[in-house]
Design a protein around this motif. Structure first.
Motif, PDB file in Angstrom:
ATOM      1  N   LYS A 545      -2.864  16.425  42.056  1.00  0.00           N
ATOM      2  CA  LYS A 545      -2.662  17.867  42.236  1.00  0.00           C
ATOM      3  C   LYS A 545      -2.968  18.286  43.668  1.00  0.00           C
ATOM      4  O   LYS A 545      -2.266  19.121  44.252  1.00  0.00           O
ATOM      5  N   LEU A 546      -4.046  17.672  44.258  1.00  0.00           N
ATOM      6  CA  LEU A 546      -4.384  18.003  45.649  1.00  0.00           C
ATOM      7  C   LEU A 546      -3.337  17.438  46.620  1.00  0.00           C
ATOM      8  O   LEU A 546      -3.046  18.047  47.652  1.00  0.00           O
ATOM      9  N   TYR A 547      -2.766  16.290  46.295  1.00  0.00           N
ATOM     10  CA  TYR A 547      -1.715  15.691  47.135  1.00  0.00           C
ATOM     11  C   TYR A 547      -0.502  16.627  47.203  1.00  0.00           C
ATOM     12  O   TYR A 547       0.131  16.765  48.247  1.00  0.00           O
ATOM     13  N   LEU A 548      -0.226  17.288  46.062  1.00  0.00           N
ATOM     14  CA  LEU A 548       0.944  18.171  46.000  1.00  0.00           C
ATOM     15  C   LEU A 548       0.677  19.530  46.640  1.00  0.00           C
ATOM     16  O   LEU A 548       1.613  20.185  47.113  1.00  0.00           O
ATOM     17  N   THR A 549      -0.595  19.980  46.651  1.00  0.00           N
ATOM     18  CA  THR A 549      -0.887  21.322  47.181  1.00  0.00           C
ATOM     19  C   THR A 549      -1.530  21.295  48.561  1.00  0.00           C
ATOM     20  O   THR A 549      -1.419  22.261  49.321  1.00  0.00           O
ATOM     21  N   ASN A 550      -2.246  20.239  48.913  1.00  0.00           N
ATOM     22  CA  ASN A 550      -2.970  20.179  50.189  1.00  0.00           C
ATOM     23  C   ASN A 550      -2.898  18.752  50.734  1.00  0.00           C
ATOM     24  O   ASN A 550      -3.901  18.076  50.890  1.00  0.00           O
ATOM     25  N   SER A 551      -1.699  18.285  50.994  1.00  0.00           N
ATOM     26  CA  SER A 551      -1.484  16.873  51.348  1.00  0.00           C
ATOM     27  C   SER A 551      -2.090  16.512  52.707  1.00  0.00           C
ATOM     28  O   SER A 551      -2.450  15.362  52.944  1.00  0.00           O
ATOM     29  N   LYS A 552      -2.239  17.486  53.640  1.00  0.00           N
ATOM     30  CA  LYS A 552      -2.786  17.170  54.968  1.00  0.00           C
ATOM     31  C   LYS A 552      -4.198  16.614  54.859  1.00  0.00           C
ATOM     32  O   LYS A 552      -4.537  15.631  55.504  1.00  0.00           O
ATOM     33  N   GLN A 553      -5.027  17.261  54.021  1.00  0.00           N
ATOM     34  CA  GLN A 553      -6.421  16.847  53.911  1.00  0.00           C
ATOM     35  C   GLN A 553      -6.620  15.678  52.948  1.00  0.00           C
ATOM     36  O   GLN A 553      -7.553  14.890  53.123  1.00  0.00           O
ATOM     37  N   ARG A 581       1.831   7.408  41.121  1.00  0.00           N
ATOM     38  CA  ARG A 581       2.326   6.985  42.451  1.00  0.00           C
ATOM     39  C   ARG A 581       3.838   7.171  42.550  1.00  0.00           C
ATOM     40  O   ARG A 581       4.344   7.693  43.543  1.00  0.00           O
ATOM     41  N   GLN A 582       4.602   6.750  41.542  1.00  0.00           N
ATOM     42  CA  GLN A 582       6.058   6.893  41.556  1.00  0.00           C
ATOM     43  C   GLN A 582       6.485   8.368  41.548  1.00  0.00           C
ATOM     44  O   GLN A 582       7.523   8.717  42.099  1.00  0.00           O
ATOM     45  N   LEU A 583       5.635   9.202  40.940  1.00  0.00           N
ATOM     46  CA  LEU A 583       6.017  10.604  40.779  1.00  0.00           C
ATOM     47  C   LEU A 583       5.754  11.424  42.031  1.00  0.00           C
ATOM     48  O   LEU A 583       6.573  12.267  42.433  1.00  0.00           O
ATOM     49  N   ILE A 584       4.586  11.188  42.695  1.00  0.00           N
ATOM     50  CA  ILE A 584       4.221  12.079  43.823  1.00  0.00           C
ATOM     51  C   ILE A 584       4.525  11.486  45.195  1.00  0.00           C
ATOM     52  O   ILE A 584       4.672  12.231  46.165  1.00  0.00           O
ATOM     53  N   VAL A 585       4.554  10.132  45.295  1.00  0.00           N
ATOM     54  CA  VAL A 585       4.827   9.516  46.605  1.00  0.00           C
ATOM     55  C   VAL A 585       6.300   9.126  46.649  1.00  0.00           C
ATOM     56  O   VAL A 585       6.707   8.155  46.001  1.00  0.00           O
ATOM     57  N   PRO A 586       7.124   9.885  47.360  1.00  0.00           N
ATOM     58  CA  PRO A 586       8.577   9.596  47.363  1.00  0.00           C
ATOM     59  C   PRO A 586       8.880   8.302  48.122  1.00  0.00           C
ATOM     60  O   PRO A 586       8.327   8.049  49.184  1.00  0.00           O
ATOM     61  N   ASN A 587       9.742   7.478  47.545  1.00  0.00           N
ATOM     62  CA  ASN A 587      10.256   6.268  48.229  1.00  0.00           C
ATOM     63  C   ASN A 587      11.658   5.992  47.710  1.00  0.00           C
ATOM     64  O   ASN A 587      12.234   6.783  46.950  1.00  0.00           O
ATOM     65  N   GLU A 588      12.216   4.865  48.097  1.00  0.00           N
ATOM     66  CA  GLU A 588      13.608   4.560  47.737  1.00  0.00           C
ATOM     67  C   GLU A 588      13.791   4.418  46.221  1.00  0.00           C
ATOM     68  O   GLU A 588      14.846   4.743  45.671  1.00  0.00           O
ATOM     69  N   LYS A 589      12.745   3.889  45.572  1.00  0.00           N
ATOM     70  CA  LYS A 589      12.875   3.652  44.124  1.00  0.00           C
ATOM     71  C   LYS A 589      12.602   4.890  43.281  1.00  0.00           C
ATOM     72  O   LYS A 589      12.778   4.865  42.063  1.00  0.00           O
ATOM     73  N   SER A 590      12.117   5.949  43.893  1.00  0.00           N
ATOM     74  CA  SER A 590      11.753   7.149  43.119  1.00  0.00           C
ATOM     75  C   SER A 590      12.971   7.729  42.421  1.00  0.00           C
ATOM     76  O   SER A 590      14.056   7.818  43.000  1.00  0.00           O
ATOM     77  N   GLY A 591      12.758   8.150  41.221  1.00  0.00           N
ATOM     78  CA  GLY A 591      13.834   8.732  40.430  1.00  0.00           C
ATOM     79  C   GLY A 591      13.954  10.235  40.665  1.00  0.00           C
ATOM     80  O   GLY A 591      13.338  10.814  41.574  1.00  0.00           O
ATOM     81  N   ALA A 592      14.749  10.860  39.823  1.00  0.00           N
ATOM     82  CA  ALA A 592      14.998  12.301  39.946  1.00  0.00           C
ATOM     83  C   ALA A 592      13.761  13.128  39.610  1.00  0.00           C
ATOM     84  O   ALA A 592      13.625  14.272  40.046  1.00  0.00           O
TER      85      ALA A 592
END
Length: 1040
Positions: A545-553, A581-592
């Motif tokens: 949740k913090l990665y999605l709302t306050n990723s800088k810190q 990890r697959q859901l919040i960290v976007p990469n080539e394998k990430s889905g919709a």
């Protein structure tokens, strides 16, 4: 029954303990002291075997007593079976009884040996002693071998027709055993059950209903004809039988009567939706329609009325059964009477308390008002076990409302400090429920729970955190400070559930605490590997949740936590880590799905509902095992829904036998040939006139005489209407005028049928006209047969044992008792006195004359009786409403009250057009009697039968002026409604009366002694009334 050597207590397995007590003294002298210490059991049993093979009956009897004593102590005596079974054919009745007690215990274990003696058991079924016949049947049904099923079936059929109700009772028990052995016999067993259901013995009723429930619970048609009989017998059946019958009748009523609940609600709705502009006529028409919507079936009312007295039973199971019946069947306005009885059961042992509290917890969710007056009864005691404390807490939470919440919260504050940690945690949950249910105290509860966070006890703190988390979900915007305070406590709290709750709150509302949330993640990342799995999952959620709302810190911190989770020992943690990890960290394998990560993690969560765990239990019948376990138990029979339209009530009508019809035709002819006579003889009327002291009394006497003439002329119709036993919805307190008018419309043939029912005792109810006809000496032969059929079985002996006759009292007390003072009654005053005459409204009622006086200068309109608050069982016949009472005028009216042979107060409202006043009538014990004339010989005979506990006496000092025969008679008859019994001795004075309600004899003896003393003796079955009467008569003779 006692003549055949069996008492009421000799049922089932109760014989063994009694015989064991008898056996104890016999055992001691015959066994040496060292014998039990050093010899083996086999040697001891050898000694018993030798005694059983002895030719002396005394030795055999001694051996059997010792063996039964062993069984009662729980010792194994099965190896003695061959030696005991040889004595089954003994001619000594005492030995035979004990042998059958032994066989009942071990026949099932030693079936092969029992089979060898089966011919003996069959012969014993014909034994003259009912105990032997019943025991033989019990032993036979205990041999669980399919080959003897035909023999058992034949034995049960014969026993069901036995003259002894005890044997028929055992036949009903054997039906269940045979059905479990061979279910294919069901049809033949149903025939026997149908036959036994028609049995009128209270000893059989409970057992056969149990057999019915076991073999064919769906055959409701077998109950139709026996429904009314079972309702009427219910009070006299043994306690365990009452429980079985009540549960069966509850199921029956749900299939045969319409719901009394929906109609009540509909009526309330219609009254609320009245049009403001409706005319009075339209409104009256609408009211009339509403009133016609629901009328309770008389049979439905019969069941409720006959089970109500059982709420006072000493047996908790009976009270619980009646309570569930009222809960499932009674109108909501009447169900409240069960609450007091259930609260009374809370004084029982803890097992009973547990079951009762479970049922109260279910009831209190739907109808809080029933138990609110008894809130203090549910306060927790320090001696209560945890299970009882938790249930009481549950009930208090259900009963919480705006009015009592402050009291309850003070009580809860004490409970939180309890040493019982489980109970303290449950209290905190209860506070949370109160906070969600009553919005006015939400903030107060929340602040109190925050204070508990500083408690030393970890369990209290942990539970507080969990509850606060649930409360904050309802309104999180206003409670940012509380979330900060909880974050500070994270270092000190070690309970996993509490830590997980705090982390979830910080993650869910991370945008409201942007500075604290990243620091909490930093601290928990350090201790990640040492945390509980529940806490690890919430750390991962917080990081996401913090990665999605306050990723800088928090970007690097979250990746560190995810790497730790990737190699965790728990596969749950590893799976969650890969998913996040697959859901919040976007990469080539990430889905919709990665596009919607923020919506998935930070979606609006619905606030949790804090509900009672008893909310879903109401679909089980109260008082059942299924309700207690909250899951369907084997053999549970569901209550059906109420039918939309009630089935035909005529199926419960019982046809009259032809012979009974013939007898009634003869009786009715002899009745019609007799001219109707006045209720009182001419001499009695003269005495009454001489005793009357005011003009108002003579007026009321003439009015009541006119009513008597009308009633005696309609004697036939009133009898037939009352013999149907069907009371209206307002129970039996409606006026007799309505009954007689309704009966006059019936034809002669119907009249004869109903009288036949009366004589065959199919429905025993009372009519006032029966007592009227029995007062005249000429018609005593007819009236005696009628009164016999009307009286209950337990009072027949006392009423008919002697040639006693109710007489009219010569002395009528002039004392008036104040019922309503003119100041309290706003000008209306009311006084009452007891007329000491047989009541015209019912033979169990006390006649009361009420004088109403208008002392004001304005007329008082519509004087009538309003709401009645009578003790259980008490009935009242109201006087007809008085349309208008002019100023300075008086009127005397007659009432009838059935005080049930007690001095309890009859409370009711005396109403006028504008006001209503609470008034009471309390009878002196002397007014609960009717004088009886009998000979001195009959008096002594009855007195001889009423000794021991039925006799109370006292020695009193008699004032010298009170020692003459005339003064003693005058004073006693002034104090109590007694009849004089002629005495052949000058020093002994005898008086006789009977109680109005039950007809129990009351015998009073005054025996003058030397030195101005006398002995006052009272003999009666009603010991309570006897002792009260003794207390009231003592000062009457001792005063100067």
């Amino acid at each position: 029954m006692s003549g055949n050597g069996i008492g009421y207590g000799e049922q089932g397995g109760e014989v063994a303990p009694e015989l064991a007590q008898e056996a104890a003294p016999t055992t001691a002298p015959s066994v040496p002291a060292a014998f039990g210490l050093f010899s083996s059991d086999t040697k001891k049993n050898e000694d018993l075997k030798q005694m059983l093979e002895s030719s002396k009956d005394s030795a055999k009897l001694d051996a059997m007593k010792r063996i039964v004593g062993m069984i009662a102590k729980g010792k194994n005596a099965s190896e003695l079976f061959p030696a005991v079974v040889k004595n089954v054919a003994s001619k000594n009745i005492e030995i035979k009884k004990l042998v059958y007690v032994y066989l009942m215990r071990y026949a099932e274990e030693q079936q092969d040996l029992a089979l060898l003696s089966i011919s003996t058991f069959q012969r014993a079924l014909k034994d003259p002693n009912q105990l032997i016949r019943a025991s033989a049947l019990r032993v036979l049904s205990s041999i669980r071998v399919p080959i003897i099923v035909p023999i058992m079936m034949l034995a049960i059929k014969e026993a069901s027709s036995d003259l002894s109700p005890y044997v028929r009772k055992n036949a009903a028990h054997a039906i269940q055993k045979l059905y479990s052995l061979d279910p294919e016999q069901k049809e033949m067993l149903i025939e026997v059950i149908e036959k036994l259901l028609r049995d009128r013995s209270t000893l059989v009723a409970g057992s056969v209903v149990m057999a019915f429930e076991e073999v064919c619970p769906d055959r409701i048609d077998l109950i139709h004809k026996n429904y009314r009989k079972l309702c009427n017998l219910l009070v006299d059946v043994e306690e365990w039988g009452q429980v079985v019958i009540i549960h069966m009748l509850t199921r029956y009523a749900r299939t045969q009567f319409v719901s009394p609940w929906k109609t009540d609600e509909d009526v309330g709705d219609e009254y609320n939706e009245n049009n403001f502009y409706e005319s009075d006529e339209e409104q009256k028409e609408k009211d009339r329609k509403v009133k016609k919507t629901y009328t309770m079936d008389p049979d439905h009312r019969l069941l409720l009325r006959n089970t109500k007295p059982l709420l006072q039973s000493r047996n908790a199971a009976v009270v619980m059964a009646v309570a569930q019946l009222y809960w499932h069947l009674a109108p909501k306005s009447e169900a409240g009477i069960i609450s007091k009885s259930l609260v009374r059961l809370l004084r029982s042992n803890r097992e009973v308390q547990y079951i009762v509290l479970q049922n109260i917890a279910t009831m209190s969710i739907q109808r809080k008002g029933m138990f609110e007056p008894y809130l203090k009864s549910f306060y927790v005691r320090s001696t209560d076990p945890t299970m009882i404390k938790t249930l009481k807490l549950e009930i208090m939470t259900n009963l919480a409302n705006e009015a009592n919440i402050s009291t309850l919260l003070r009580e809860f504050q004490t409970y939180v400090k309890s040493q019982d940690k489980q109970f303290a945690a449950a209290t905190i949950q209860a506070i949370g429920r109160c906070a969600t249910n009553i919005s006015e105290v939400t903030d107060t509860c929340l602040n109190g729970l925050v204070c508990l966070l500083s408690n030393r006890d970890e369990i209290v703190v942990a539970e507080s955190v969990v509850v606060i988390k649930k409360l904050l979900q309802t309104q999180p915007a206003h409670h940012g400070e509380i979330i900060k305070h909880m974050a500070k406590l994270l270092d000190n709290i070690t309970v996993p559930v509490a830590r997980a709750s705090i982390l979830w709150l910080i993650g869910e509302y991370c945008e409201r605490v942007p500075k604290i949330a990243p620091d909490v993640l930093r601290k928990t990342a350090k201790s990640f590997t040492n945390e509980d799995d529940l806490v690890k999952l919430q750390i991962l959620n917080l990081g996401a949740k913090l990665y999605l709302t306050n990723s800088k810190q928090t970007k690097l911190l979250t990746q560190y936590v995810l790497n730790l989770g990737k190699y965790d020992q728990s596969y749950d943690i590893r799976d969650r880590t890969r998913f996040i990890r697959q859901l919040i960290v976007p990469n080539e394998k990430s889905g919709a799905l990665s596009k919607y990560a923020k919506k998935i993690f930070l979606a609006q969560k619905p606030a949790p509902l804090l509900e009672s765990p008893f909310k879903d239990r109401d679909h089980f019948q109260l008082g059942t095992l299924s309700h207690t376990l909250n899951s369907r138990a084997t053999g549970y029979l569901e209550l059906s829904d109420w039918p939309e339209v009630a089935p035909d009530p005529a199926v419960r009508n019982v046809e009259v036998a032809e012979s009974a019809k013939e007898w009634t035709a003869i009786l009715s002819k002899t009745k019609k040939e007799k001219p109707t006579e006045k209720f009182y003889s001419e001499s009695e009327e003269e005495e009454e006139d001489s005793a009357s002291t005011s003009a108002t009394e003579s007026e009321s006497g003439s009015e009541s005489e006119k009513e008597r003439k009308e009633e005696s002329s309609s004697n036939e119709s009133s009898e037939s209407s009352s013999s149907t036993g069907v009371s209206s919805d307002s129970e039996s307190e409606e006026s007799t005028e309505k009954k007689t008018s309704g009966a006059a419309e019936e034809s002669d043939s119907e009249d004869i049928k109903k009288k036949a029912k009366e004589i065959s005792k199919s429905r025993s109810t009372f009519s006032s006209s029966d007592t009227e006809s029995s007062s005249s000496e000429e018609s005593s032969s007819n009236s005696k047969s009628e009164s016999d059929s009307n009286n209950d079985s337990d009072t027949e002996k006392s009423r008919n044992a002697t040639s006693s006759k109710v007489t009219t009292q010569v002395f009528v007390p002039t004392k008036m008792h104040e019922m309503l003072h003119r100041m309290t009654g706003k000008g209306l005053s009311a006084h009452y006195q007891f007329s000491r005459q047989p009541c015209i409204f019912g033979d169990r009622m006390v006649s009361v004359q009420v004088t109403l006086t208008n002392t004001s200068d304005q007329k008082i309109e519509n004087i009538h009786i309003g709401e009645k608050k009578l003790p259980p069982g008490m009935r009242m016949h109201e006087f007809n409403p008085i349309e208008c009472l002019e100023p300075e005028r008086s009127v005397t009216v007659s009432m009838g009250i059935d005080f049930c042979d007690s001095t309890q107060t009859a409370s009711f409202q005396l109403c006028t057009k504008d006001d209503h006043f609470n008034v009471n009538i309390q009878p002196p014990v002397g007014e609960l009697l009717l004088p009886v004339t009998m000979s001195e010989k009959d008096f002594k005979k009855e007195q001889g039968m009423l000794t021991g506990m039925n006799e109370t006496s006292a020695t009193i000092d008699v004032a010298p002026q009170n020692s003459t025969s005339r003064v003693i008679t005058e004073r006693l008859m002034k104090a109590a409604n007694l009849g004089v019994v002629p005495s052949g001795q000058d020093k002994i004075h005898r008086f006789a009366a009977k109680t109005v309600h039950s007809g129990s004899l009351m015998l009073v003896t005054v025996e003058l002694k030397e030195s101005s003393t006398a002995q006052l003796i009272i003999n009666t079955e009603k010991t309570v009334i006897g002792s009260v009467l003794l207390r009231e008569l003592k000062p009457v003779l001792s005063q100067g």
